[in-house]
Scaffold this motif. Sequence first.
Motif, PDB file in Angstrom:
ATOM      1  N   LEU A 179      43.971  45.731  33.124  1.00  0.00           N
ATOM      2  CA  LEU A 179      44.895  44.965  33.952  1.00  0.00           C
ATOM      3  C   LEU A 179      45.660  43.942  33.112  1.00  0.00           C
ATOM      4  N   ILE A 180      44.944  43.261  32.221  1.00  0.00           N
ATOM      5  CA  ILE A 180      45.600  42.251  31.384  1.00  0.00           C
ATOM      6  C   ILE A 180      46.649  42.892  30.484  1.00  0.00           C
ATOM      7  N   ASN A 215      42.734  33.224  37.830  1.00  0.00           N
ATOM      8  CA  ASN A 215      43.342  33.758  36.619  1.00  0.00           C
ATOM      9  C   ASN A 215      44.840  33.798  36.892  1.00  0.00           C
ATOM     10  N   LEU A 264      43.222  41.275  39.630  1.00  0.00           N
ATOM     11  CA  LEU A 264      42.486  40.594  38.568  1.00  0.00           C
ATOM     12  C   LEU A 264      41.672  39.433  39.122  1.00  0.00           C
ATOM     13  N   ARG A 288      39.235  45.146  33.642  1.00  0.00           N
ATOM     14  CA  ARG A 288      39.897  43.848  33.512  1.00  0.00           C
ATOM     15  C   ARG A 288      40.826  43.859  32.294  1.00  0.00           C
TER      16      ARG A 288
END
Length: 625
Positions: free
Chosen positions: A402-403, A82, A330, A399
């Motif tokens: 985090l993004i 990612n 991530l 997740r």
Amino acid sequence: MDEKSYNQQLSDISEHLSSQDILDQYGITEYTVDDIVEDFNDAMNYKSEQARIFKILDAADHSDIWKTYNRKIPSYMQTPVNNPITIIKEATKASIMPTSYAGDYRPLTIGARELADTANKYFQMKWNASNMDDVNNEAADYAYLHGTSGVLFGWNSDIVDAADVTRMFSLHSEIQSKAWHPSNVFPDPEAATVDEMRYMFFAERKSKSFLKTIPRFANAMYALDSANDNLGHTDPKYFQDKAKQSAKGVVTFLICYKRVLRVKPDPLTGMLKPTPSIDIVYLAGRNILDVSKDIQPAIIPFVPLYDDKVPNNFWGISKCYKVLSMVLTLNQIDSTEATAYFKNQNPSEFINAMSGLNVSDYQNKKENPDAAFTVNCDPNAVQAYAERPELPKTIDAFRTYLIEMIQNVSGVDGAYLGRSYGSIQTTGGVSQAIDRATMRDSTRIKSIDKFIRKELEIITQFYIIHGSRESFYPQMVNKDQQNAATELEFDPASLIGRSDIEINVSNSAPRSNQSFEEAAQKLFELQMKYSPAEHGYPDLITPDELISWLNIPKAQQNVLRERMRAQMENMKVEEYTAVLTAVGTLTQGGMPPEMAVQEVAKQIEMSAMGQLPATPVNAGQPMGR
């Protein structure tokens, strides 16, 4: 003479030349070989932590994070990548780096206008010949990933890059420039700015055979052959690429800009006094190859470019580094989730040793649907499976968190991250992009302006000292214009001591420039409508100012300026012809010349006020007296 004999002859000549001998040849007593080596060791130790970060960021940018971050990866582990790092770097560069960027000489007085205009055309030609747009684009690529980069300049007699030492580009441009990756720059740890540094090193891996082809290094061939390079290897803890490690025929080539105080006679008084000077010392490993003593201008011609400047520190910090830990986390979450399904389908097994089961045969054939195995006990007691914990229910929420944090810290729009379906082409999308550039990138845009201005200042200094009076034609795209262009002459020395000319760098970032371009076009429309100059008022905006705000390449701006000037000259000729025709017609009708001139002037004034059409309809008949 064959190459082998020639090399042997040169080696015999230079066999007794040591690094100190080379310094002695130039009469250098301000520093020794040990001083240079000690300076490099201090600079290398100072940036050891930055070097580790640079390797990780490079690996992240190349989607090779697992190779650097975790060297021992089990065969069953899934390694999805990612990679917001590249998106952040490219989006930042696209939002604030213009496609064509150069500074302008702005006249502060009417008397300086002609000189500034000629200087702009001259240095635009030199800027393009030096390929500065591509060099700056490469520097931005490094800076917005690592936080720090820069461009090193040099005259064609100095070494800046491998191509420059063979003079491959000397026919195109006298000045050379190169963007440097921060891992190859070793600054003085005791100074935060280039102007204050006592020394600055630039390192590259070069083959010894190539360096031997450079004439100025011929006397140091023995030093090249015996160079024991222990500076070029990389730490295998962070990088596994063996091709980057030291090889027998490869050496670390160092360019050291050394600042010294050298006693020289004052040009005015003739008395000796300490004078700041700069030497360029070329080294292969720890062996000096040659020296360029007292280069001019006496500066370290390196212009740093930062993503985010850190106070009292040479090294800046990038948005990519700020989100690096979150990007690593991530990727670990993606790997854990992807590998969990495989682990659950293949749990660890415990085999009962008393069952007599052949474990190797069982492992090879257990997936076969018709496999049969003989055991000495109850089949239900032969094996057991390890129970693995299930993935937490909140893993997807983490997740997402985090993004969102990566997006908030980096400031990159969701559309660039590929997670928003809002079109950037819509009115709202364009407005949001402009707002973002105004809010988040305004400081970085100003730093680019400062960076470009400093580059042009250094280029100007080089041409003032090394350049000469030169005749040239303005750069034009149209061949017909090129053939008809007027030859210009410019002497760089004419800029010495000019306080009525300044270097201006217009804000040309594509997004933020859109609002300025629209404002300039509206001002020009108002000016065309009301013509303030005809009523004694200054122009709201001149055609040159309008063109400078248009978001088009510099070369196209120059062509557009020439066309507008030609059009304005044609319009003036038509106006003068119409006036002369009108005066002649009136005088032929019997009106005295003085009265005819006054009558035509009156008609022109009334036309400007909107009371009469622009072309006098009754110009052929005398007015009533």
